[in-house]
Design a protein around this motif. Structure first.
Motif, PDB file in Angstrom:
ATOM      1  N   SER A  10       0.935  -1.092  -0.035  1.00 24.20           N
ATOM      2  CA  SER A  10      -0.003  -0.031   0.081  1.00 24.20           C
ATOM      3  C   SER A  10       0.891   1.070  -0.057  1.00 24.20           C
ATOM      4  CB  SER A  10      -1.081  -0.030   1.211  1.00 24.20           C
ATOM      5  OG  SER A  10      -2.033  -1.144   1.290  1.00 24.20           O
ATOM      6  N   SER A  11       2.190   1.015   0.305  1.00 24.10           N
ATOM      7  CA  SER A  11       2.912   2.327   0.485  1.00 24.10           C
ATOM      8  C   SER A  11       3.147   2.820  -0.801  1.00 24.10           C
ATOM      9  CB  SER A  11       4.018   1.872   1.351  1.00 24.10           C
ATOM     10  OG  SER A  11       5.200   1.154   0.605  1.00 24.10           O
ATOM     11  N   TYR A  12       2.933   2.075  -1.797  1.00 20.34           N
ATOM     12  CA  TYR A  12       3.414   2.443  -3.387  1.00 20.34           C
ATOM     13  C   TYR A  12       2.265   3.696  -3.627  1.00 20.34           C
ATOM     14  CZ  TYR A  12       2.963   2.314  -8.516  1.00 20.34           C
ATOM     15  OH  TYR A  12       2.748   2.797  -9.662  1.00 20.34           O
ATOM     16  N   TYR A  13       1.166   3.677  -2.849  1.00 19.93           N
ATOM     17  CA  TYR A  13       0.378   4.925  -3.327  1.00 19.93           C
ATOM     18  C   TYR A  13       0.440   5.883  -2.246  1.00 19.93           C
ATOM     19  CZ  TYR A  13      -1.845   1.147  -5.836  1.00 19.93           C
ATOM     20  OH  TYR A  13      -2.190   0.002  -6.665  1.00 19.93           O
ATOM     21  N   LYS A  14       1.306   5.869  -1.197  1.00 16.36           N
ATOM     22  CA  LYS A  14       1.589   7.045  -0.383  1.00 16.36           C
ATOM     23  C   LYS A  14       3.012   7.690  -0.611  1.00 16.36           C
ATOM     24  CE  LYS A  14      -1.841   5.503   2.688  1.00 16.36           C
ATOM     25  NZ  LYS A  14      -2.133   5.068   4.367  1.00 16.36           N
ATOM     26  N   LEU A  15       4.111   6.976  -0.934  1.00 16.42           N
ATOM     27  CA  LEU A  15       5.266   7.521  -1.081  1.00 16.42           C
ATOM     28  C   LEU A  15       5.784   7.888  -2.673  1.00 16.42           C
ATOM     29  CD1 LEU A  15       7.248   4.786   1.221  1.00 16.42           C
ATOM     30  CD2 LEU A  15       6.657   7.076   1.777  1.00 16.42           C
ATOM     31  N   PRO A  16       6.834   8.577  -2.505  1.00 14.77           N
ATOM     32  CA  PRO A  16       7.389   8.688  -3.820  1.00 14.77           C
ATOM     33  C   PRO A  16       8.187   7.397  -4.616  1.00 14.77           C
ATOM     34  CG  PRO A  16       8.040  10.416  -2.566  1.00 14.77           C
ATOM     35  CD  PRO A  16       7.314   9.347  -1.695  1.00 14.77           C
ATOM     36  N   THR A  17       8.089   7.219  -5.751  1.00 14.12           N
ATOM     37  CA  THR A  17       8.563   5.793  -6.291  1.00 14.12           C
ATOM     38  C   THR A  17       9.933   5.538  -5.801  1.00 14.12           C
ATOM     39  OG1 THR A  17       7.376   6.216  -8.213  1.00 14.12           O
ATOM     40  CG2 THR A  17       9.068   4.726  -8.432  1.00 14.12           C
ATOM     41  N   ASP A  18      11.032   6.542  -5.707  1.00 10.50           N
ATOM     42  CA  ASP A  18      12.075   6.159  -5.078  1.00 10.50           C
ATOM     43  C   ASP A  18      12.125   5.629  -3.595  1.00 10.50           C
ATOM     44  OD1 ASP A  18      11.574   8.799  -4.193  1.00 10.50           O
ATOM     45  OD2 ASP A  18      13.791   9.426  -4.182  1.00 10.50           O
ATOM     46  N   LEU A  19      11.255   6.071  -2.825  1.00  6.42           N
ATOM     47  CA  LEU A  19      11.081   5.822  -1.595  1.00  6.42           C
ATOM     48  C   LEU A  19      10.654   4.202  -1.465  1.00  6.42           C
ATOM     49  CD1 LEU A  19      10.321   8.837   0.213  1.00  6.42           C
ATOM     50  CD2 LEU A  19      12.517   7.832   0.412  1.00  6.42           C
ATOM     51  N   TYR A  20       9.461   4.128  -2.226  1.00  5.55           N
ATOM     52  CA  TYR A  20       8.945   2.861  -2.211  1.00  5.55           C
ATOM     53  C   TYR A  20       9.636   1.905  -2.650  1.00  5.55           C
ATOM     54  CZ  TYR A  20       6.286  -1.057  -4.194  1.00  5.55           C
ATOM     55  OH  TYR A  20       5.980  -2.220  -4.692  1.00  5.55           O
ATOM     56  N   LEU A  21      10.603   1.950  -3.687  1.00  2.00           N
ATOM     57  CA  LEU A  21      11.510   1.109  -4.353  1.00  2.00           C
ATOM     58  C   LEU A  21      12.681   0.684  -3.244  1.00  2.00           C
ATOM     59  CD1 LEU A  21      11.633   2.026  -7.954  1.00  2.00           C
ATOM     60  CD2 LEU A  21      10.717   0.195  -7.145  1.00  2.00           C
ATOM     61  N   THR A  22      13.221   1.895  -2.589  1.00  2.47           N
ATOM     62  CA  THR A  22      14.022   1.481  -1.452  1.00  2.47           C
ATOM     63  C   THR A  22      13.507   0.866  -0.166  1.00  2.47           C
ATOM     64  OG1 THR A  22      15.170   3.629  -1.971  1.00  2.47           O
ATOM     65  CG2 THR A  22      15.737   2.500  -0.084  1.00  2.47           C
ATOM     66  N   ALA A  23      12.184   1.138   0.138  1.00  2.00           N
ATOM     67  CA  ALA A  23      11.670   0.415   1.127  1.00  2.00           C
ATOM     68  C   ALA A  23      11.413  -1.175   1.002  1.00  2.00           C
ATOM     69  CB  ALA A  23      10.228   0.949   1.181  1.00  2.00           C
ATOM     70  N   GLY A  24      11.439  -1.466  -0.513  1.00  2.00           N
ATOM     71  CA  GLY A  24      11.325  -2.837  -0.880  1.00  2.00           C
ATOM     72  C   GLY A  24      12.684  -3.695  -0.661  1.00  2.00           C
ATOM     73  N   LYS A  25      13.693  -2.849  -0.958  1.00  4.05           N
ATOM     74  CA  LYS A  25      14.900  -3.502  -0.834  1.00  4.05           C
ATOM     75  C   LYS A  25      15.225  -3.739   0.666  1.00  4.05           C
ATOM     76  CE  LYS A  25      19.734  -2.615  -2.033  1.00  4.05           C
ATOM     77  NZ  LYS A  25      20.834  -2.039  -2.893  1.00  4.05           N
ATOM     78  N   CYS A  26      14.846  -2.661   1.350  1.00  6.10           N
ATOM     79  CA  CYS A  26      15.137  -2.765   2.828  1.00  6.10           C
ATOM     80  C   CYS A  26      14.293  -4.379   3.368  1.00  6.10           C
ATOM     81  CB  CYS A  26      14.510  -1.423   3.662  1.00  6.10           C
ATOM     82  SG  CYS A  26      15.834  -0.138   3.367  1.00  6.10           S
ATOM     83  N   GLN A  27      12.979  -3.876   3.018  1.00  4.74           N
ATOM     84  CA  GLN A  27      12.118  -5.177   3.382  1.00  4.74           C
ATOM     85  C   GLN A  27      12.972  -6.706   3.151  1.00  4.74           C
ATOM     86  OE1 GLN A  27       9.938  -5.950   5.294  1.00  4.74           O
ATOM     87  NE2 GLN A  27       8.941  -7.943   4.702  1.00  4.74           N
TER      88      GLN A  27
END
Length: 266
Positions: free
Chosen positions: A84-101
């Protein structure tokens, strides 16, 4: 130096609410919440430049950690499922969050050596070494292929049994040992819908951190056969024109990008 703090409780990400109603990732010299002394804080490297690395945009480091309970007593923050964060964060932050997860998931699931059972210890930011026998491990990716099959002015869409909701997506599956990506596409199509395809052509790829995947997308053309659904995998499927599409996948997925690419074509 200030840091971006990607903090997860299971698959939920801590977001910071901004005054203008948008969201971001907490940013500061220290974690935004109390962190236990034994908590592992991961140093996360930048994403490839094509995704807009935070290192190119901001003067800061990327840190990731896992907490045992969600943050629920601070109005500044919100726990949000990663998807769901895809719809709330800028794309770079969402993609970085995915790598962190993905790094956190790997760390949690490799606490002990698969050879001798001794504890594993971080050796580098993306590797571990056994404290007893010295075996080293790195984060593993599960590579999958996904394909949009064209037949004249129609495309094949399917509803998988594991889909949440009523949307129709594309034939997809994991790459097996010893096969190429194209061979995996041919096999999955034959297994799941009983069709033979041709003109397989690469479209794009996408990190898919649910929990640790890489999706590789293709277009292909129908050659022969009748649809025979693999009922253990698919509940429904058929050929669709642009004017009679069913509910299709969300914008964050490469399946949707493949469909949109077809919709935008003449």
């Amino acid at each position: 130096m200030k840091k971006y703090w990607f903090i997860f409780c299971k698959t939920e990400l801590l977001l910071e609410k901004k005054d203008d109603g948008t969201y971001t990732i907490p940013y500061g010299e220290e974690p935004p919440i109390e962190v236990k002394p034994w908590t592992t804080i991961h140093n996360i490297g930048p994403l490839p430049s094509q995704y807009g690395s935070l290192f190119q945009m901001h003067d800061g480091e990327i840190k990731a950690l896992r907490i045992d309970a969600p943050v629920a007593d601070d109005e500044r923050y919100e726990m949000c499922p990663l998807r769901s964060s895809y719809y709330k964060l800028p794309t770079d932050l969402y993609l970085t969050a995915g790598k962190c997860q993905e790094i956190i998931y790997w760390d949690f699931n490799t606490q002990y050596c698969g050879v001798c059972g001794a504890p594993m210890k971080l050796h580098t930011d993306i590797s571990k070494r056994c404290t007893q026998c010295g075996k080293e491990v790195w984060p593993q990716l599960a590579t999958a292929v996904i394909v949009l099959i064209h037949k004249d002015d129609e495309v094949l869409l399917v509803h998988a049994n594991n889909f949440r909701g009523d949307f129709f997506g594309l034939v997809a599956g994991f790459v097996e040992t010893g096969e190429t990506l194209e061979q995996a596409v041919e096999r999955e199509v034959a297994e799941e819908v009983g069709l033979k395809i041709k003109n397989i052509r690469y479209f794009d790829s996408q990190p898919w951190p649910y929990p640790c995947g890489l999706m590789v997308g293709f277009h292909a053309d129908y050659e022969s056969g009748e649809i025979k659904l693999q009922r253990s995998e698919l509940g429904d499927g058929g050929w669709f024109r642009k004017e009679n599409l069913p509910h299709i996948p969300e914008k964050l997925s490469i399946a949707r990008r493949l469909i949109d690419d077809w919709l935008c074509s003449e």
